[in-house]
Design an enzyme around this catalytic site. Sequence first.
Site, short mmCIF file in Angstrom:
data_model
loop_
_atom_site.label_atom_id
_atom_site.label_comp_id
_atom_site.label_asym_id
_atom_site.label_seq_id
_atom_site.Cartn_x
_atom_site.Cartn_y
_atom_site.Cartn_z
CB SER A 1 18.17 -41.85 20.63
OG SER A 1 19.40 -40.95 20.71
CG ASP B 1 16.44 -38.10 20.66
OD1 ASP B 1 16.10 -38.84 21.07
OD2 ASP B 1 17.88 -38.17 20.53
#
Length: 372
Positions: free
Chosen positions: A80, A229
């Site tokens: 991320s 993610d």
Amino acid sequence: MDKRTTPSADPGNPATAVPANPEDRPPTRPPGRFLAGSAAEKTVALALQGGGAHGAFTWGVLDALIADGRLAFEAVTGASAGAMNAVVMTDGWLAGGPEGAREALARFWRAVSLDQALGPTQQGVLDGLLGLWRDNPVAAFWSKLLTPSPYAANPLNINPLRRVLAAQVDFERLRAADTAGLYVSATNVWTGKLAVFERERLTVDHLMASACLPTVFQAVEIEGVPYWDGGYLGNPPLYPLHRGAHTRDIMLVQINPVERRQTPRTQGEIQDRLNEITFNANLMRELRAIDFVEGLIEDGVLGPGEYRRALLHRIDGTDALEDHRASSRLDARWPGFERLRDRGRAAAEAWLAAHYDEIGRDGTLDLAGTYQ
């Protein structure tokens, strides 16, 4: 702790498991491929945790480490926001050396701030998607209750981060460079498994996948496969560094607090704490596995001639982020970025002052104390 010949596969042990997926199998790199300035004396591998806007703390850490100049980076793994910091830093270094890396990080975080480069339409999209009116509890309640999925709320799949990254990072140069290992994690939506993408194949899509919160943005498709993610399954993944780097020293930059000595009571507080626990869970599992293998080495069960101990270090953002709720990871205002950057710088400078001499000699992270 890393074995130079291929260890026996153990699916329950991420420290020794041989990944079944080709996308999860980092190469073993020869020594000598580093991001290093002229003053570099020691080498580490970096593991950068994700955490949205809190990644500005990691920006500050990297800025201080680069400015100090005594460390070379052999490999970087990230999820991320950690992946974005890793890619922007590496590309900036390729373009202009250590100062180029520092400038690239500063330019990136300035560009993604809500009050800088984004136009009114893009700001409106992010304000709505990220819920910047959450400080009003009544509005926040109805927002969570009534907000549709990102496929309905953002049918055009607008994500300003894509534009910023595509404009700033030269992905062709990054893929072709003979430099430090770079690993970006994402979550395969179909299989529920961790995917780790190597520098040699990175595109802007891989970064967008690594930072794709499924409640905010549509899944990112890469070769027909949807990804979310990377923080859900590897935040950050450590195992690529065991075979993708020769250095024993792994520097973890952790921005999701492991402990909070207070009981969450409101719905928002409960959700915040659940998010922190979730985004730390697999990291805790990897640290536990590493500690287990370390114990086997100490007890002589694993031969020291075949296995090497990993030397784990951590620059921890817990104290610096104590006054930041987990939901503030979605707050992309520039003054907040500046505060977190400055706290990251201070944390890195303090760590170097206290522990630099131990790099290459001893681990400074109490593994058992971290995960128990």
